[in-house]
Motif scaffolding. Structure first.
Motif, PDB file in Angstrom:
ATOM      1  N   VAL A 212       5.915   0.310   6.916  1.00 58.86           N
ATOM      2  CA  VAL A 212       4.611   0.932   6.676  1.00 58.86           C
ATOM      3  C   VAL A 212       4.872   2.144   5.790  1.00 58.86           C
ATOM      4  N   MET A 213       4.239   2.167   4.603  1.00 56.43           N
ATOM      5  CA  MET A 213       4.567   3.178   3.612  1.00 56.43           C
ATOM      6  C   MET A 213       3.313   3.749   2.970  1.00 56.43           C
ATOM      7  N   LEU A 214       3.456   4.969   2.422  1.00 53.93           N
ATOM      8  CA  LEU A 214       2.451   5.553   1.558  1.00 53.93           C
ATOM      9  C   LEU A 214       2.943   5.410   0.124  1.00 53.93           C
ATOM     10  N   ILE A 215       2.084   4.882  -0.737  1.00 51.73           N
ATOM     11  CA  ILE A 215       2.459   4.677  -2.135  1.00 51.73           C
ATOM     12  C   ILE A 215       1.353   5.172  -3.053  1.00 51.73           C
ATOM     13  N   ASP A 216       1.708   5.436  -4.290  1.00 48.79           N
ATOM     14  CA  ASP A 216       0.698   5.653  -5.317  1.00 48.79           C
ATOM     15  C   ASP A 216       0.034   4.292  -5.572  1.00 48.79           C
TER      16      ASP A 216
END
Length: 249
Positions: A212-216
């Protein structure tokens, strides 16, 4: 002697957009529904009957003066009204008065500001700005609305200008995604996926690796293409939310 009224002169046009094209030394016009011209040009609308108020070519829509077949043949090399109408729709200029133009530009500016507010946040707090603040920043940065383009197509340009020319700290909201890939058989895949991450919020390993990641948002396509190329259907990519939306709760 009483004049014979043509049917086209008896039709009262409402919500009309006149599209005009000058060709072969003459002016040709068509009468369209105002909101349908842009939809036709962007491919949203494909049915000419839903675009045109009257299926004819005029030299003056307001006066109901229909173009003569000889003039059409001379200017367009044909008399097929449907083909000529499509060319006028594609190449012609939409005629609007100054009041309508100002209203349309104001509405379009508001729509662009709304989309920017939905997609962007203040970098430190990760909270979104109000539409009003975005509009003020757009004015400060000197953003010029392009009437012939949709609001959506102008958002990226607007964000870049705000970042470069306004005093408003702003960045795109990070997208929260979940990536699931096989734990074995694809060496180096996890590391390639992580290259696109701003932050890894959760990682779980078993038969599959779940990240689970935060990305642009721009990296979403990069990861999707990577999974299609490397995993060939064995990886999954899910959008969970935009971080800006989550932070406002």
């Amino acid at each position: 002697m009483p004049q014979i009224q043509q049917p086209s002169n008896q039709i009262k046009l409402t919500n009309v957009a006149i599209v005009r094209l000058k060709k072969g030394g003459k002016r040709f016009e068509i009468a369209c529904y105002k909101n349908k011209v842009q939809e036709w040009r962007t491919g949203v609308e494909t049915n000419l009957d839903d675009v045109l108020q009257i299926s004819n070519v005029f030299v003056n829509v307001s006066k109901g003066e229909v173009a003569k077949s000889g003039d059409l043949q001379k200017a367009f090399g044909k008399t097929d009204v449907e083909v000529i109408v499509a060319e006028i729709l594609k190449k012609g200029e939409v005629q609007v008065n100054e009041k309508e133009r100002d209203h349309d530009l104001t509405s379009l500016r508001k729509e662009i500001a709304t989309l920017v507010a939905e997609k962007c946040v203040e970098p430190e707090t990760q909270r979104p700005y109000s539409v009003g603040i975005i509009e003020k920043a757009m004015a400060e940065a000197g953003f010029s609305v392009k009437q012939g383009k949709t609001a959506k197509s102008q958002v990226s340009e607007c964000i870049k200008l705000l970042q470069a020319e306004s005093n408003l700290p702003i960045q795109r909201a990070r997208m929260r995604i979940k990536v699931t890939v096989p734990a074995t058989g694809y060496p180096g895949l996890k590391e390639k996926v992580l290259e696109s991450a701003d932050t890894v919020e959760h990682e779980e390993s078993g038969e599959e690796i779940e990240l689970v990641m935060l990305i642009d948002p721009s990296q979403f396509r990069v990861i999707n293409e990577l999974l299609q190329k490397e995993c060939k259907g064995h990886g999954r990519l899910e959008t969970l939310t935009f971080a800006a939306t989550a932070s406002t709760t």
